[in-house]
Enzyme design. Structure first.
Site, mmCIF file in Angstrom:
data_model
loop_
_atom_site.group_PDB
_atom_site.id
_atom_site.type_symbol
_atom_site.label_atom_id
_atom_site.label_comp_id
_atom_site.label_asym_id
_atom_site.label_seq_id
_atom_site.Cartn_x
_atom_site.Cartn_y
_atom_site.Cartn_z
ATOM 1 N N PHE A 86 16.722 -17.467 14.266
ATOM 2 C CA PHE A 86 16.444 -16.042 14.295
ATOM 3 C C PHE A 86 16.070 -15.464 13.017
ATOM 4 O O PHE A 86 17.228 -15.326 11.985
ATOM 5 C CB PHE A 86 17.996 -15.207 14.779
ATOM 6 C CG PHE A 86 17.687 -13.918 15.229
ATOM 7 C CD1 PHE A 86 16.971 -13.455 16.405
ATOM 8 C CD2 PHE A 86 18.259 -12.949 14.201
ATOM 9 C CE1 PHE A 86 16.850 -12.167 16.419
ATOM 10 C CE2 PHE A 86 17.783 -11.342 14.462
ATOM 11 C CZ PHE A 86 17.243 -11.168 15.530
ATOM 12 N N ASP A 128 16.983 -18.308 4.459
ATOM 13 C CA ASP A 128 17.242 -16.970 5.225
ATOM 14 C C ASP A 128 18.837 -16.985 4.741
ATOM 15 O O ASP A 128 19.390 -17.324 5.794
ATOM 16 C CB ASP A 128 16.595 -16.931 6.327
ATOM 17 C CG ASP A 128 16.755 -15.463 7.162
ATOM 18 O OD1 ASP A 128 17.619 -14.917 6.436
ATOM 19 O OD2 ASP A 128 16.336 -15.323 8.400
ATOM 20 N N LYS A 173 20.841 -6.955 4.964
ATOM 21 C CA LYS A 173 22.084 -6.994 5.505
ATOM 22 C C LYS A 173 23.388 -6.347 4.488
ATOM 23 O O LYS A 173 23.136 -5.179 3.871
ATOM 24 C CB LYS A 173 22.734 -7.891 6.351
ATOM 25 C CG LYS A 173 22.026 -8.088 7.624
ATOM 26 C CD LYS A 173 22.771 -8.971 8.631
ATOM 27 C CE LYS A 173 21.554 -9.415 9.998
ATOM 28 N NZ LYS A 173 21.337 -8.130 10.541
#
Length: 417
Positions: free
Chosen positions: A158, A243, A272
């Site tokens: 994801f 990531d 984030k």
């Protein structure tokens, strides 16, 4: 902020307060696209690990904005940095310099042990930037023929929901119905080094991998996998792009999840928590011989690297540089996993996995769906998120107290029994 068990009463509420909840939810359902299926709670304020809804009921937040809130809600240091910058300047075009940009890029590069930073806004933008970087590097440095660069990714990944990113997703919910899809990606099983090596060709520019797959259920790869990815990419002249949007910046007990195997990728993809839960901040961080392939006009963003984002991001980097939050995640994470393992031993959970203050737990689908368990937790004053049917994810702020963590775990055990 710590509360007592007595503070958690019936989540539904009664009378006019419940009507306020229903009214807010009805407005959201009527006027917003249905791309989420939220739990029936309407948050009005938050502090630390706790949120308060429109009825005045308080909950422990064990999701922390998918790790965007690593430092808790309304963190005083981050709010102070944002307020100070709000009174000065919030946005300039990148046609000009501003006095927070260089300081932020330097601090983040030093935290990562790299040379250069390319700031963006969201995690998906950072992944898109990494994809463009890998392709440009492949053509300009590795000599791959134009238009033929390929990137190897892992099944179950994801990385976001843009058109390019869902093109290499294996999740039907994220992918189906959004074609035609962007070519240039090869998908191999996560954790399988032999399959990864077999996928390499002369036109392979990069490997894009999550050190821990978050959306998939906090899947930790086999020991040595990340080190193996680093070895194979180095041997074959391929970039390793990590990531670390969810796994990085203290979540796993180290600054980056790659640190657990002493791996330094060619590119870190961050987001984030880099914005501290205050503003969206993301970045791609790498060496000069990789990020240096860009020339003016080839990539950009109206808001990427804006003064407000840089001021907050600079404070985030300063907080991480002390190691305090990494230590908290390691120590409280060990306690979290010990308690969850005990629930598994008692037959309440099927599987537990994760690292630091990050866990994925599987429940028996014959007893609960993940959604049903999160609803039961909501009734008990705890917020969590389900994924893939029978799994819930736990990612409390790194600032949570042990007392609040234990209070939440007691409610989890109660919900399971």
């Amino acid at each position: 902020m710590t509360t007592t068990p007595d503070a958690a009463t019936d989540a539904r509420g009664t009378g006019t307060a419940a009507t306020a909840t229903e009214r807010e939810i009805a407005a959201a359902e009527e006027y917003s696209a249905h791309n989420y299926h939220p739990l029936p709670v309407v948050v009005a304020s938050a502090e630390g690990a706790w949120v308060t809804d429109v009825e005045g009921r308080r909950y422990v937040d064990l999701l922390a904005g998918y790790s965007a809130l690593n430092f808790g809600h309304n963190n005083p240091r981050l709010i102070a940095a944002a307020k100070a910058q709000l009174e000065r300047v919030t946005l300039t075009s990148r046609a000009f310099h501003h006095d927070r940009f260089g300081a932020f890029c330097r601090a983040l590069a030093e935290l990562c042990g790299k040379d250069m930073v390319l700031p963006m806004n969201t995690g998906a933008e950072a992944v898109e930037t990494a994809v463009k970087t890998a392709r440009k590097w492949g053509y300009q440095v590795k000599g791959i023929p134009d238009g033929q660069a390929r990137i190897v990714v892992a099944a179950g990944n994801f990385h976001g929901r843009t058109t390019t990113i869902v093109s290499f997703s294996t999740d039907p919910e994220a992918r189906d119905g959004f074609g035609p899809y962007t070519p240039g990606f090869d998908i191999v099983p996560y954790g399988d080094l032999a399959a990864l090596e077999a996928a390499f060709g002369d036109d392979t520019a990069a490997v894009l991998v999550e050190p821990i797959q978050g959306e998939a259920g906090v899947l930790v790869p086999p020991p040595g996998y990340l080190a193996g990815v680093r070895r194979l990419t180095a041997e074959r002249g391929v970039l390793m792009m990590a990531d670390e949007i969810q796994s990085g910046l203290g979540r796993t007990g180290r600054t980056f999840a790659c640190d657990h195997e002493d791996v330094v990728p060619d590119l870190y993809v961050l987001g984030k928590a880099l914005g501290g839960g205050v503003v969206p901040v993301s970045a791609v961080v790498g060496s000069r011989d990789v990020l240096g392939v860009f020339r003016p006009g080839e990539h950009g963003s109206t808001f990427g690297g804006n003064p407000l984002a840089c001021a907050v991001g600079l404070e985030v980097v300063a907080m991480l540089s002390t190691g305090e939050y990494q230590r908290r995640a390691a120590e409280l994470g060990a306690h979290l996993h010990e308690e969850l393992a005990a629930m598994a031993t008692d037959g309440l959970l099927v599987r537990v996995r994760g690292r630091g203050l990050w866990a994925g737990v599987d429940v028996d689908p014959a007893r609960f769906t993940g959604r049903e368990l999160t609803e039961a937790l909501l009734e008990r004053g705890v917020l969590a998120k389900d994924t893939h049917g029978s799994t819930i994810r736990l990612a409390p702020p790194l600032t949570i107290s042990k007392a609040d963590l234990d209070w939440s775990l007691t409610r989890l055990r109660d919900a399971l029994t």
